[in-house]
Write an enzyme that holds these catalytic residues in place. Structure first.
Site, PDB file in Angstrom:
ATOM      1  N   GLN A 155       0.821  -1.203   0.000  1.00  0.00           N
ATOM      2  CA  GLN A 155       0.000   0.000   0.000  1.00  0.00           C
ATOM      3  C   GLN A 155       0.862   1.263   0.000  1.00  0.00           C
ATOM      4  OE1 GLN A 155      -2.925  -0.098   3.174  1.00  0.00           O
ATOM      5  NE2 GLN A 155      -3.122  -2.320   2.976  1.00  0.00           N
ATOM      6  N   CYS A 156       2.040   1.156   0.576  1.00  0.00           N
ATOM      7  CA  CYS A 156       2.944   2.312   0.630  1.00  0.00           C
ATOM      8  C   CYS A 156       3.945   2.240  -0.517  1.00  0.00           C
ATOM      9  CB  CYS A 156       3.699   2.346   1.960  1.00  0.00           C
ATOM     10  SG  CYS A 156       2.624   2.454   3.394  1.00  0.00           S
ATOM     11  N   THR A 157       4.451   3.414  -0.927  1.00  0.00           N
ATOM     12  CA  THR A 157       5.491   3.451  -1.954  1.00  0.00           C
ATOM     13  C   THR A 157       6.827   3.175  -1.280  1.00  0.00           C
ATOM     14  OG1 THR A 157       4.216   5.101  -3.173  1.00  0.00           O
ATOM     15  CG2 THR A 157       6.513   4.833  -3.788  1.00  0.00           C
TER      16      THR A 157
END
Length: 704
Positions: A570-572
């Site tokens: 979900q996070c970069t």
């Protein structure tokens, strides 16, 4: 700077010697006034045109007759004293136009590149050199055609453009052509002329000053007939005046207000008179005014004895000269400039210095006017925005739908902890606000908008909003020159890519993996620029095959990549050094593209291309740049447009133009629609049905 005995003030001397019943004639020194606009013009001229060139620059100074009984006029340098640009400097040496209050005088500027070179100038030699020009003009007869050259001046300077400090020293060269002139009489004009002569002379002088042809003529002749009628004539008529038997006075515009001394311009006038007209006893008129009219009470009439030396009659003579102002002056404009203007000057300084030696073709006008749209105000968006500002881009729009999170400020350079409080500020708005704080002259705007994406079906109650977002995104792309695709997901890049292809706008993508990056420029859209019927084609406007877009290498349509993901997905999650690298390359790619003669149609090049640096000063112009941080490696690639691309193919762009937002909505709601439309479904089925026949026979050992 070397001290010079020529730094004198004749009128400041208290000594005098009698010659007969007279005394040595002393002169009120000229004073200068340099306007701030002059230094601003010089700064622009040096940065934009002159660079390291120290060649003399022609100037125009201005002064007028004294108009106040207690205040002398000064020689003034204004912005218009300098050429406005390099072309004017090269091709037009004409003196700037003046008026009755600003009589033009020729001058020269010697601007040095360093403080050391300023100090090292030989002031004595330079003064003699400029004085020799005046003497040559006297011998050649030029003075009789253009008397202003008698008041020739020059200025040496050093401009410290980092600190906005300007060191300068003016000189008004005055010839020393013989024994000092002896004044026999000096008194107000009204005490010399009778009433009729004074009235006639005042009328003639007012007419002379009111005429546009003569108002700026600094030196003139006054002849007074026996009937008290006064006439003003040009210097070229001096022989005729001597022969007509009338009373003759040599007049000049006197900037001095003093009643006991004439002004500095008389010095060279006396040298001209003694060398070209007559020596011995002469009369002169120091013309002064009051409220724009001749003032016989302030004006002076003098009688002097002059006699030039024999040496000065020789045209090859190098005369002695005086005329330096008492000492160099320094002015600092930083305090007079508002912070925003200082910021603009400082930001432009590095770019303009680049043109001096390395990039003379750098087009700062194009960079400052290009309109850039940044889709995504995250790690990449923040870095790209700052890189654009460093290159002089002044029009930046950031688009994002998110809020600033606590994890953002350490990786995203336009946010601080304050932006995270109270639930977080809108990213696009906060980023634009920070850009303006960094550089107030930037035209930054933040737009909060969600980009509609394929694979993310739109609920019925959201259809109107999504369609509105589509139209707004289309308008934004159409109103900007460049769009940067800097979002986190593949599907969020699809609609902007399609719209850029349809509008034939420059699109640049930067995408990050954990330790890899891709930077690429999309090729031109399928619209044939040479076809006025707006036909669609896979051929580029220059006749070659179009370069591909971000989706041209895909064999499937973009789908939902955000659902059912773990926290790390979900996070970069990328190595922190990737974003600055990719962002810098993206902006450098744009700068190279803007300077390429073919613009968006420029062909792709790879790193082993052999190119002439004179033709492409920014180097090669790649299509794709792919980097891998673990190996510190980078390659340039070229990929051509695909007939089956779901974003830039002729089929998709045609369908967008035909159906508009209805087509976009169908592509969003039905994941396989784009594949069916472009033929990818058929291609996949064909590939799946393809079978290989394997040879199961075993080769003999001898055949191996």
């Amino acid at each position: 700077m070397a001290s010079s005995s020529s730094v004198v003030s004749s009128s400041s001397s208290s000594s005098s010697s009698d010659k007969g019943s007279g005394r040595i004639l002393q002169f009120d020194p000229f004073q200068s006034l340099v306007d701030e606009g002059f230094w601003r013009r010089l700064s622009s001229l040096k940065l934009d045109s002159l660079g390291l060139d120290q060649s003399p620059i022609p100037l125009t100074g201005f002064y007028a007759p004294c108009s106040h009984p207690k205040v002398s006029n000064r020689l003034t340098l204004l912005a218009e004293s300098l050429p406005s640009d390099f072309k004017e400097l090269q091709f037009s040496l004409e003196r700037a136009h003046g008026n009755r209050n600003r009589c033009p005088v020729p001058g020269t500027l010697y601007n040095m590149n360093t403080f050391e070179s300023f100090k090292a100038l030989d002031s004595d030699s330079l003064l003699k050199k400029e004085a020799k020009k005046i003497l040559d003009d006297i011998h050649s007869g030029k003075v009789e055609e253009d008397s202003a050259v008698l008041s020739r001046f020059f200025i040496i300077s050093f401009a410290d453009l980092k600190k906005w400090n300007f060191l300068h020293w003016l000189a008004f060269p005055a010839l020393v052509v013989g024994p000092p002139a002896v004044v026999l009489n000096l008194q107000p004009a009204r005490e010399v002329f009778n009433q009729g002569e004074a009235q006639s002379l005042s009328a003639a002088l007012n007419e002379w000053r009111n005429s546009s042809l003569t108002t700026g003529v600094l030196y003139f002749l006054v002849s007074i007939a026996s009937n008290s009628c006064a006439t003003i004539r040009q210097l070229k008529d001096w022989k005729a005046c001597q022969d007509d038997g009338q009373k003759l006075l040599f007049g000049f515009y006197d900037p001095s207000c003093r009643l006991d001394n004439p002004g500095w311009p008389l010095r060279n006038y006396l040298a001209f008179i003694s060398l070209r007209c007559q020596d011995g006893k002469i009369q002169f008129l120091c013309y002064r005014e009051k409220r724009g009219f001749a003032d016989m009470g302030l004006s002076l009439v003098g009688e002097a004895v002059i006699s030039p030396s024999k040496d000065c009659r020789d045209p090859q003579c190098v005369p002695k000269a005086v005329g330096w102002e008492p000492k160099p002056k320094s002015i600092n404009l930083a305090e007079s400039m508002n912070p925003e203007r200082l910021a603009v000057s400082a930001a432009d300084l590095n770019l303009k210095l680049m043109r001096w030696r390395t990039l003379p073709s750098l087009d700062l006008g194009t960079l400052s006017s290009v309109r850039c749209l940044l889709l995504g105000a995250g790690t990449l968006g923040c870095q790209v925005a700052r890189m654009l500002m460093a290159w002089g881009v002044r029009k930046i729009t950031l688009l994002d739908s998110g809020l600033v999170a606590m994890s953002n400020p350490v990786r995203q350079s336009l946010y601080t902890l304050d932006d995270c409080l109270d639930g977080g500020s809108l990213k696009a708005v906060a980023a634009a606000r920070t850009l303006k704080r960094i550089f107030p002259a930037v035209e930054a705007e933040g737009v909060t908008l969600s980009i509609p994406m394929p694979g993310h079906p739109v609920p019925t109650n959201e259809v109107a909003r999504v369609l509105e977002d589509c139209e707004r995104l289309r308008d934004l792309i159409a109103s900007h020159d460049v769009t940067f695709l800097l979002t986190d997901t593949r599907e969020s890049r699809w609609l902007p890519t399609l719209l850029c292809a349809s509008e034939n706008k420059i699109a640049i993508t930067a995408a990050l993996g954990f330790d890899s990056y891709l930077v690429m420029r999309h090729g031109a859209g399928p619209l044939s620029v040479s076809d006025q019927t707006n036909s669609l084609s896979t051929v580029d406007g220059n006749g070659g095959q179009r370069l591909g877009c971000y989706f041209c290498g895909d064999v499937v349509a973009p789908i939902d990549s955000t659902s059912n993901r773990t926290l790390d997905q979900q996070c970069t999650v990328t190595r922190p050094g990737l974003a600055p690298i990719a962002s810098a390359l993206a902006v450098e790619l744009l700068v190279g593209l803007l300077h390429h003669p073919n613009g968006i149609h420029a062909p792709g090049e790879i790193a082993n291309s052999i190119m002439s640096s004179s033709e492409q000063p920014f180097g090669i112009l790649p299509h794709q740049i792919r980097g891998l941080l673990p190996q510190y490696s980078q390659v340039t690639l070229i990929g051509h447009a695909s007939n089956s691309c779901t974003a830039c193919s002729t089929t998709v762009v045609s369908e967008l133009r035909r159906r508009g937002t209805e087509f976009i909505l169908q592509a969003i709601d039905h994941p396989t629609y784009l594949e069916d439309l472009t033929g990818l479904t058929e291609l996949i089925e064909s590939a799946n049905s393809f079978k290989l026949d394997w040879d199961d026979e075993t080769d003999d050992a001898d055949d191996i």
